[in-house]
Design an enzyme around this catalytic site. Structure first.
Site, PDB file in Angstrom:
ATOM      1  N   GLU A  81      -8.762 -21.874 -37.460  1.00  0.00           N
ATOM      2  CA  GLU A  81      -8.086 -22.440 -36.298  1.00  0.00           C
ATOM      3  C   GLU A  81      -6.615 -22.056 -36.299  1.00  0.00           C
ATOM      4  OE1 GLU A  81     -10.822 -26.218 -35.129  1.00  0.00           O
ATOM      5  OE2 GLU A  81      -9.050 -26.658 -36.295  1.00  0.00           O
ATOM      6  N   CYS A  95       1.196 -21.576 -34.858  1.00  0.00           N
ATOM      7  CA  CYS A  95       0.916 -22.175 -36.158  1.00  0.00           C
ATOM      8  C   CYS A  95      -0.280 -21.405 -36.735  1.00  0.00           C
ATOM      9  CB  CYS A  95       0.610 -23.657 -35.981  1.00  0.00           C
ATOM     10  SG  CYS A  95       0.137 -24.457 -37.510  1.00  0.00           S
ATOM     11  N   CYS A 102      -9.167 -24.651 -47.635  1.00  0.00           N
ATOM     12  CA  CYS A 102      -8.011 -24.773 -48.538  1.00  0.00           C
ATOM     13  C   CYS A 102      -8.493 -25.383 -49.848  1.00  0.00           C
ATOM     14  CB  CYS A 102      -6.927 -25.650 -47.913  1.00  0.00           C
ATOM     15  SG  CYS A 102      -5.462 -25.794 -48.972  1.00  0.00           S
ATOM     16  N   CYS A 106      -5.763 -32.081 -50.542  1.00  0.00           N
ATOM     17  CA  CYS A 106      -4.929 -33.240 -50.182  1.00  0.00           C
ATOM     18  C   CYS A 106      -5.830 -34.236 -49.429  1.00  0.00           C
ATOM     19  CB  CYS A 106      -3.760 -32.809 -49.305  1.00  0.00           C
ATOM     20  SG  CYS A 106      -2.734 -31.548 -50.087  1.00  0.00           S
ATOM     21  N   CYS A 109      -5.967 -34.691 -45.465  1.00  0.00           N
ATOM     22  CA  CYS A 109      -5.998 -33.479 -44.648  1.00  0.00           C
ATOM     23  C   CYS A 109      -7.434 -33.010 -44.414  1.00  0.00           C
ATOM     24  CB  CYS A 109      -5.198 -32.396 -45.377  1.00  0.00           C
ATOM     25  SG  CYS A 109      -5.386 -30.753 -44.675  1.00  0.00           S
ATOM     26  N   GLY A 152      -5.031 -23.802 -44.968  1.00  0.00           N
ATOM     27  CA  GLY A 152      -4.769 -23.058 -46.195  1.00  0.00           C
ATOM     28  C   GLY A 152      -3.375 -23.257 -46.746  1.00  0.00           C
ATOM     29  N   GLU A 153      -3.235 -22.852 -48.003  1.00  0.00           N
ATOM     30  CA  GLU A 153      -1.943 -22.906 -48.690  1.00  0.00           C
ATOM     31  C   GLU A 153      -1.403 -21.470 -48.716  1.00  0.00           C
ATOM     32  OE1 GLU A 153       0.559 -24.849 -50.259  1.00  0.00           O
ATOM     33  OE2 GLU A 153       1.258 -22.784 -50.483  1.00  0.00           O
ATOM     34  N   SER A 184       5.049 -23.288 -45.055  1.00  0.00           N
ATOM     35  CA  SER A 184       4.937 -24.643 -45.575  1.00  0.00           C
ATOM     36  C   SER A 184       4.045 -24.610 -46.813  1.00  0.00           C
ATOM     37  CB  SER A 184       4.318 -25.537 -44.494  1.00  0.00           C
ATOM     38  OG  SER A 184       4.070 -26.802 -45.036  1.00  0.00           O
ATOM     39  N   SER A 207       5.764 -29.810 -48.529  1.00  0.00           N
ATOM     40  CA  SER A 207       5.027 -31.040 -48.205  1.00  0.00           C
ATOM     41  C   SER A 207       5.216 -32.030 -49.341  1.00  0.00           C
ATOM     42  CB  SER A 207       3.530 -30.733 -48.055  1.00  0.00           C
ATOM     43  OG  SER A 207       3.331 -29.863 -46.983  1.00  0.00           O
ATOM     44  N   LEU A 208       5.903 -33.091 -49.054  1.00  0.00           N
ATOM     45  CA  LEU A 208       6.245 -34.065 -50.100  1.00  0.00           C
ATOM     46  C   LEU A 208       5.294 -35.268 -50.039  1.00  0.00           C
ATOM     47  CD1 LEU A 208       8.621 -33.615 -52.024  1.00  0.00           C
ATOM     48  CD2 LEU A 208       9.864 -35.345 -50.746  1.00  0.00           C
ATOM     49  N   HIS A 209       5.355 -35.977 -48.940  1.00  0.00           N
ATOM     50  CA  HIS A 209       4.424 -37.054 -48.590  1.00  0.00           C
ATOM     51  C   HIS A 209       4.420 -38.286 -49.506  1.00  0.00           C
ATOM     52  CE1 HIS A 209       3.287 -34.147 -45.703  1.00  0.00           C
ATOM     53  NE2 HIS A 209       2.521 -33.445 -46.483  1.00  0.00           N
ATOM     54  N   CYS A 327      -1.060 -31.894 -37.193  1.00  0.00           N
ATOM     55  CA  CYS A 327      -0.951 -31.752 -38.635  1.00  0.00           C
ATOM     56  C   CYS A 327      -2.131 -32.393 -39.364  1.00  0.00           C
ATOM     57  CB  CYS A 327       0.351 -32.422 -39.081  1.00  0.00           C
ATOM     58  SG  CYS A 327       0.636 -32.260 -40.808  1.00  0.00           S
TER      59      CYS A 327
END
Ligand code: SF4
Length: 335
Positions: A81, A95, A102, A106, A109, A152-153, A184, A207-209, A327
């Site tokens: 996507e 984006c 991934c 997380c 996600c 994905g990372e 990111s 990405s902290l979160h 997101c």
């Protein structure tokens, strides 16, 4: 698909022909070879057979027309996507996904629930940008920004992402300035180090979160390997090396990471390093079966606390929640 290397399927053409073919694909934005008027007719016919220009994509547009999401089916049947965001200031941001699924897992996600199917090639990454460039051309517009925040990372598919960035930045192709390209990451520390050495300096988002290791490990398994403080220290180095403030992404999840004391904790963490190096981006979560978004009041309070500590804080507009393009919602659903 050989949109970047037609040589591999048409080996005996003069060099200028390859250049013409590449120009038609990436700049002429052709969807059908019949429009390539400077190519001989037999070559156009051959290209139609061996290098069709169709991108197999299903595009959904949000009710407010500000967001579009495309589900692209790749040659091997894998689906990815990508999202186009139309900002009111005129920016047109793609984006981009960098992997099918991934591996990072997380918990908040959707992509994370899929696991990793495979890395994308540079061409498959760029295909997403090409699709949006074609869409925008219909209304006389162009992509101005690209963010690696899709599936994905990106730092786990480093070489392909860097190759794609070169072409996004290339003046004769996408011509997107390096200040308008962002990666990111969930914090792949060795790759963050490497990124700082690249010739093209892009923006980095981390990405902290969560403001502490215990919660961050619960939400993001990567934190078992790359802990919060070393990752933040590496982000600070990136700032010092590139002069680019690092965006700290913080998705606000109700009763998980949105309490005032967690905001204070986050502010302290940043102040201990260098508050000018970071911008905190507060992202209202898009509800799933497991987690809910923080209330408007909780978000306001959280933002106040962090801002009052002298840290630049922004709040991301909710793009595309109604088409599951926001997101953490990309997961190559076929429906
Ligand atoms: S948030 Fe990013 S790194 Fe984490 S699982 Fe989702 S796509 Fe992967």
């Amino acid at each position: 698909m050989n949109f970047l290397s037609p040589q591999s399927i048409l080996p005996n053409l003069p060099n200028f022909r390859y250049q013409q073919i590449i120009n038609w694909i990436w700049c002429g934005l052709l969807t059908d070879w019949s429009g390539a008027k400077n190519l001989p007719q037999d070559l156009r016919a051959q290209l139609s057979q061996i290098l069709p220009l169709t991108i197999n994509a299903k595009v959904l547009t949000s009710a407010d027309k500000k967001t579009a999401k495309a589900l692209i089916t790749l040659g091997d049947g894998s689906a990815i996507e990508t999202v186009l965001m139309k900002h009111s200031d005129g920016r047109r941001t793609a984006c981009l996904s960098s992997q099918v699924g991934c591996p990072m897992g997380c918990v908040f996600c959707s992509t994370g629930t899929m696991g990793l199917k495979r890395n994308l090639t540079a061409e498959e990454i760029l295909l997403q940008a090409l699709l949006w460039q074609r869409e925008l051309a219909k209304v006389g517009e162009k992509l101005s920004n690209a963010v690696f925040m899709g599936m994905g990372e990106p730092l786990l598919n480093y070489a392909a992402v860097m190759e794609a960035i070169k072409i996004l930045h290339e003046p004769k192709i996408f011509n997107i300035g390096s200040h308008h390209i962002s990666i990111s990451t969930c914090g792949i520390l060795p790759a963050m180090k490497k990124l700082g050495q690249e010739r093209i300096k892009v923006n980095l988002a981390l990405s902290l979160h969560a403001p502490d290791d215990k919660l961050r490990t619960q939400l993001m398994p990567v934190n078992k390997t790359y802990r919060l403080k070393p990752v933040l220290a590496e982000a600070l180095k990136y700032y010092k090396l590139t002069g680019r403030q690092v965006m700290l992404e913080y998705v606000l999840i109700k009763n998980v990471n949105d309490a005032p004391e967690q905001a204070h904790h986050l502010a302290d963490l940043i102040k201990d390093l260098d508050q000018t190096a970071f911008i905190v981006n507060l992202i209202p979560y898009n509800d799933t079966k497991i987690f809910k978004s923080s209330t408007g009041e909780a978000i306001k309070k959280f933002k106040e606390i962090v801002s009052r500590a002298g840290i630049k804080t922004v709040q991301r507009y909710r793009f595309g929640a109604n088409i599951k393009a926001a997101c953490g919602q990309l997961a190559s659903r076929k429906s």
